[in-house]
Scaffold this motif. Sequence first.
Motif, PDB file in Angstrom:
ATOM      1  N   VAL A 137       4.791  -2.021 -14.571  1.00  0.00           N
ATOM      2  CA  VAL A 137       5.728  -2.699 -13.659  1.00  0.00           C
ATOM      3  C   VAL A 137       5.245  -2.527 -12.222  1.00  0.00           C
ATOM      4  O   VAL A 137       4.381  -1.710 -11.934  1.00  0.00           O
ATOM      5  CB  VAL A 137       7.158  -2.132 -13.772  1.00  0.00           C
ATOM      6  CG1 VAL A 137       7.777  -2.483 -15.101  1.00  0.00           C
ATOM      7  CG2 VAL A 137       7.156  -0.639 -13.532  1.00  0.00           C
ATOM      8  N   GLU A 160       2.474   1.623  -3.428  1.00  0.00           N
ATOM      9  CA  GLU A 160       1.467   1.991  -4.413  1.00  0.00           C
ATOM     10  C   GLU A 160       1.096   3.472  -4.273  1.00  0.00           C
ATOM     11  O   GLU A 160       0.999   4.199  -5.259  1.00  0.00           O
ATOM     12  CB  GLU A 160       0.235   1.105  -4.205  1.00  0.00           C
ATOM     13  CG  GLU A 160      -0.876   1.374  -5.163  1.00  0.00           C
ATOM     14  CD  GLU A 160      -2.213   1.385  -4.463  1.00  0.00           C
ATOM     15  OE1 GLU A 160      -2.308   0.802  -3.362  1.00  0.00           O
ATOM     16  OE2 GLU A 160      -3.134   2.001  -4.988  1.00  0.00           O
ATOM     17  N   GLU A 184      -5.507  -2.712  -4.210  1.00  0.00           N
ATOM     18  CA  GLU A 184      -6.545  -1.955  -3.542  1.00  0.00           C
ATOM     19  C   GLU A 184      -5.904  -1.066  -2.471  1.00  0.00           C
ATOM     20  O   GLU A 184      -5.027  -1.493  -1.741  1.00  0.00           O
ATOM     21  CB  GLU A 184      -7.544  -2.908  -2.898  1.00  0.00           C
ATOM     22  CG  GLU A 184      -8.916  -2.272  -2.762  1.00  0.00           C
ATOM     23  CD  GLU A 184      -9.902  -3.245  -2.166  1.00  0.00           C
ATOM     24  OE1 GLU A 184     -10.810  -2.774  -1.493  1.00  0.00           O
ATOM     25  OE2 GLU A 184      -9.727  -4.461  -2.388  1.00  0.00           O
ATOM     26  N   SER A 185      -6.372   0.154  -2.414  1.00  0.00           N
ATOM     27  CA  SER A 185      -5.838   1.065  -1.406  1.00  0.00           C
ATOM     28  C   SER A 185      -6.335   0.629  -0.037  1.00  0.00           C
ATOM     29  O   SER A 185      -7.522   0.517   0.194  1.00  0.00           O
ATOM     30  CB  SER A 185      -6.309   2.487  -1.706  1.00  0.00           C
ATOM     31  OG  SER A 185      -5.408   3.400  -1.201  1.00  0.00           O
ATOM     32  N   ALA A 222       0.830  -1.211   0.000  1.00  0.00           N
ATOM     33  CA  ALA A 222       0.000   0.000   0.000  1.00  0.00           C
ATOM     34  C   ALA A 222       0.860   1.255   0.000  1.00  0.00           C
ATOM     35  O   ALA A 222       0.564   2.226  -0.703  1.00  0.00           O
ATOM     36  CB  ALA A 222      -0.931  -0.012   1.201  1.00  0.00           C
ATOM     37  N   ASN A 226       1.683   6.243  -7.134  1.00  0.00           N
ATOM     38  CA  ASN A 226       0.568   7.024  -7.672  1.00  0.00           C
ATOM     39  C   ASN A 226       0.852   8.516  -7.625  1.00  0.00           C
ATOM     40  O   ASN A 226       0.552   9.246  -8.564  1.00  0.00           O
ATOM     41  CB  ASN A 226      -0.705   6.726  -6.886  1.00  0.00           C
ATOM     42  CG  ASN A 226      -1.294   5.388  -7.277  1.00  0.00           C
ATOM     43  OD1 ASN A 226      -0.982   4.864  -8.355  1.00  0.00           O
ATOM     44  ND2 ASN A 226      -2.109   4.827  -6.403  1.00  0.00           N
ATOM     45  N   PRO A 242       5.153  -1.293  -8.408  1.00  0.00           N
ATOM     46  CA  PRO A 242       5.456   0.030  -7.865  1.00  0.00           C
ATOM     47  C   PRO A 242       6.905   0.160  -7.408  1.00  0.00           C
ATOM     48  O   PRO A 242       7.543   1.194  -7.618  1.00  0.00           O
ATOM     49  CB  PRO A 242       4.509   0.148  -6.672  1.00  0.00           C
ATOM     50  CG  PRO A 242       3.424  -0.811  -6.921  1.00  0.00           C
ATOM     51  CD  PRO A 242       3.964  -1.893  -7.800  1.00  0.00           C
ATOM     52  N   LEU A 258       3.355   9.484 -10.247  1.00  0.00           N
ATOM     53  CA  LEU A 258       2.702   9.476 -11.545  1.00  0.00           C
ATOM     54  C   LEU A 258       1.934  10.780 -11.774  1.00  0.00           C
ATOM     55  O   LEU A 258       1.965  11.356 -12.854  1.00  0.00           O
ATOM     56  CB  LEU A 258       1.747   8.285 -11.613  1.00  0.00           C
ATOM     57  CG  LEU A 258       1.328   7.829 -13.006  1.00  0.00           C
ATOM     58  CD1 LEU A 258       2.563   7.475 -13.800  1.00  0.00           C
ATOM     59  CD2 LEU A 258       0.400   6.637 -12.897  1.00  0.00           C
ATOM     60  N   MET A 315      -8.486   7.199  -3.403  1.00  0.00           N
ATOM     61  CA  MET A 315      -7.922   7.293  -4.746  1.00  0.00           C
ATOM     62  C   MET A 315      -7.955   5.920  -5.424  1.00  0.00           C
ATOM     63  O   MET A 315      -7.678   4.902  -4.805  1.00  0.00           O
ATOM     64  CB  MET A 315      -6.477   7.780  -4.661  1.00  0.00           C
ATOM     65  CG  MET A 315      -5.793   7.882  -6.009  1.00  0.00           C
ATOM     66  SD  MET A 315      -4.096   8.424  -5.826  1.00  0.00           S
ATOM     67  CE  MET A 315      -4.349  10.087  -5.243  1.00  0.00           C
ATOM     68  N   ALA A 316      -8.317   5.930  -6.678  1.00  0.00           N
ATOM     69  CA  ALA A 316      -8.385   4.661  -7.411  1.00  0.00           C
ATOM     70  C   ALA A 316      -6.983   4.068  -7.535  1.00  0.00           C
ATOM     71  O   ALA A 316      -6.005   4.792  -7.730  1.00  0.00           O
ATOM     72  CB  ALA A 316      -8.977   4.902  -8.793  1.00  0.00           C
ATOM     73  N   ALA A 317      -6.925   2.784  -7.405  1.00  0.00           N
ATOM     74  CA  ALA A 317      -5.614   2.139  -7.452  1.00  0.00           C
ATOM     75  C   ALA A 317      -5.119   2.101  -8.883  1.00  0.00           C
ATOM     76  O   ALA A 317      -5.778   1.553  -9.768  1.00  0.00           O
ATOM     77  CB  ALA A 317      -5.717   0.741  -6.881  1.00  0.00           C
ATOM     78  N   LYS A 318      -3.979   2.698  -9.107  1.00  0.00           N
ATOM     79  CA  LYS A 318      -3.456   2.730 -10.471  1.00  0.00           C
ATOM     80  C   LYS A 318      -2.539   1.542 -10.727  1.00  0.00           C
ATOM     81  O   LYS A 318      -2.124   1.305 -11.839  1.00  0.00           O
ATOM     82  CB  LYS A 318      -2.688   4.018 -10.719  1.00  0.00           C
ATOM     83  CG  LYS A 318      -3.597   5.242 -10.683  1.00  0.00           C
ATOM     84  CD  LYS A 318      -2.839   6.483 -11.040  1.00  0.00           C
ATOM     85  CE  LYS A 318      -3.708   7.708 -10.886  1.00  0.00           C
ATOM     86  NZ  LYS A 318      -3.192   8.623  -9.892  1.00  0.00           N
ATOM     87  N   PHE A 319      -2.195   0.841  -9.656  1.00  0.00           N
ATOM     88  CA  PHE A 319      -1.270  -0.260  -9.837  1.00  0.00           C
ATOM     89  C   PHE A 319      -1.938  -1.594  -9.567  1.00  0.00           C
ATOM     90  O   PHE A 319      -1.297  -2.569  -9.257  1.00  0.00           O
ATOM     91  CB  PHE A 319      -0.040  -0.083  -8.960  1.00  0.00           C
ATOM     92  CG  PHE A 319       0.898   0.924  -9.520  1.00  0.00           C
ATOM     93  CD1 PHE A 319       1.875   0.545 -10.413  1.00  0.00           C
ATOM     94  CD2 PHE A 319       0.774   2.256  -9.190  1.00  0.00           C
ATOM     95  CE1 PHE A 319       2.723   1.484 -10.969  1.00  0.00           C
ATOM     96  CE2 PHE A 319       1.629   3.194  -9.733  1.00  0.00           C
ATOM     97  CZ  PHE A 319       2.604   2.813 -10.634  1.00  0.00           C
ATOM     98  N   ARG A 373       2.519   5.625 -17.902  1.00  0.00           N
ATOM     99  CA  ARG A 373       2.027   4.576 -17.019  1.00  0.00           C
ATOM    100  C   ARG A 373       2.775   3.283 -17.307  1.00  0.00           C
ATOM    101  O   ARG A 373       2.583   2.662 -18.351  1.00  0.00           O
ATOM    102  CB  ARG A 373       0.539   4.391 -17.228  1.00  0.00           C
ATOM    103  CG  ARG A 373       0.002   3.289 -16.348  1.00  0.00           C
ATOM    104  CD  ARG A 373      -1.503   3.175 -16.481  1.00  0.00           C
ATOM    105  NE  ARG A 373      -1.948   2.092 -15.639  1.00  0.00           N
ATOM    106  CZ  ARG A 373      -3.148   2.032 -15.116  1.00  0.00           C
ATOM    107  NH1 ARG A 373      -4.013   2.990 -15.341  1.00  0.00           N
ATOM    108  NH2 ARG A 373      -3.490   1.017 -14.371  1.00  0.00           N
ATOM    109  N   PRO A 374       3.647   2.895 -16.427  1.00  0.00           N
ATOM    110  CA  PRO A 374       4.430   1.688 -16.679  1.00  0.00           C
ATOM    111  C   PRO A 374       3.690   0.446 -16.221  1.00  0.00           C
ATOM    112  O   PRO A 374       2.928   0.488 -15.258  1.00  0.00           O
ATOM    113  CB  PRO A 374       5.673   1.896 -15.823  1.00  0.00           C
ATOM    114  CG  PRO A 374       5.194   2.758 -14.697  1.00  0.00           C
ATOM    115  CD  PRO A 374       3.950   3.477 -15.120  1.00  0.00           C
TER     116      PRO A 374
END
Lengths: 262, 306
Positions: A236, A218, B8-9, A215, A222, A238, A225, B1-5, A233-234
């Motif tokens: 890969v 990530e 889930e946040s 978390a 974010n 985080p 980014l 925030m929506a998870a971009k990776f 936007r890769p």
Amino acid sequence: MRYFRHITLETPESVDLEFILAGIGNRALALGVDYLILLVAFLLELLVVVLVIQSEVLSLSEWTGWAWFLAGLLLLTFAGYAGYFVTFETLWQGQTPGKRLARIRVIGSDGRPIGLQQATLRALLRLIDDWFLLGAYLIVLTREERRIGDLVAGTTVIQEVRPAGQPPEINPEAQRLAERWQAELDWDTLEPAAFGVIRDYLQGRHQLAAYARPAVAENLANHVLDLLNPRTRPAVEPDIYLEAIYLAYQWRLQSSRPGEQL
Amino acid sequence: MAAKFGLESTSYPMVEGIQAELPPILSIGNVVTVALALYRQHLWTYLRLALIAHLWLLVPIYGWARFGALAAAIAHAAVGELMGTEPDLAHSQDHCLGRMWPLWGASVLVFLIMVGLLLPIALFVAALGGLVRIISDNAPLWLEVGLVVLLVFVGVGLLLGYVWVAFRLAVVGMPMVVEPGVGPLRGIERSVQLTGGSVLRLQGIVSVGFLVMLPFQVPVQAAVNVIQILLFAISTLSGALLSLLLPPFRLLLVPMTVVSFVLPALFSGALFLPFWQTMMATLYYDLRCRREGLTLAWPAGRDGGP
């Protein structure tokens, strides 16, 4: 800083040096460790004394003989007690095993390592500071945290400067990405403070709990980014993404200001 | 925030305002120093609240729950300050009083866990002792000695294990007042989560805390004992005289004696409570930093809050 007291010392060359004072917690920890070591040594001494008396190597029949034996023993014990602090603080540049563990150090009022004389004064006055609790009050209540021994010897106990952390491990994939992005991305949008957070994460991530780390990574990724231009936007993880950003940013800094380490 | 990776946040809130004044992680000694600095900066407000909390202890159940909530308020205010919010003890007090019964439920749960663990341990030790006794009858000396040594090791092991459990449950109250939507069970879960792999460090910190408090505990305890004896003497003498003149006064003798002992003890408890609460707050803060990257928040526009 509100949580730690600071002190500014002037060197003989008139350079001001600022230090963070050790604080009562570190000094108590150091003292506790040193006294544990001394306690073990004292118990060993007692054991040897008992063995010597039992073996009757000493034929002390007279009362005066025993008195001399006891006096010698007391002297030896005190010499060991004071000698422990004097020896270590002199040879280890103001540190004892306890202080080394607590990452604190005794320095002179000119910012230099302390000498034999200062260490001896500190060790002798320890009897008053430690056993009558006076040192604890002085450390907690006074601005410069000096116990009587420090006041007399003109010394200060400070926190050791933490060396900069190891450079983080970089995945080969991140290295490739960094090489590509270095030219592609506009790095001016990423502030140095943000870079600092990325570096802190990469250096300390192995300490994070397994349940929290994804978390955190990530979240950071974010935010990076959002800041970057263009927002590539890769595909890969985080961690690799952050490593690549870290590396590319660092290369860029080094090429603009060679020789500077971040 | 929506998870971009694609992850889930999760709900480990980042905090506003990184405290640049604190290093990213605190050493054992620094935890104690910071805790004491927090108490010193708010000496009178914390002490006042601790005194009120201790007076509530005289009221069974409701008062005890209130004590827990007011103690938690001190820790809440302290951790808020570490996380960079404006210190506001009145707000912390309201906030924690609103969680009074869940907090009390959590402390009852922790108490039950610790007592509940004692029972199987006691049974195990008794069974082992009986077994050893049966074996060591008519046994050679070496076996007897060996068994005793084994028993000592088992005993020390059990004790260490028990203390270990106690330390895993050390910060149950903190997530309940800091993190949103954490009840007693989740509080226990969070405490176990946060303290994972840190028990030895926590033991070091608590030991240093006791060592630092020692120079203050000794004179305070001495003074409290003197006051207790004085109050006891005054209350029994005056009580005896009064009850000679007014016989019904005799009924007050026992309560007066109790009060003369309890009041000074409450005072000394109140004096040290804020320190242990700021210690718990600092511990929780440091565990969040170490284990969950609390200070790895973004310098500008961070999301969430405590």
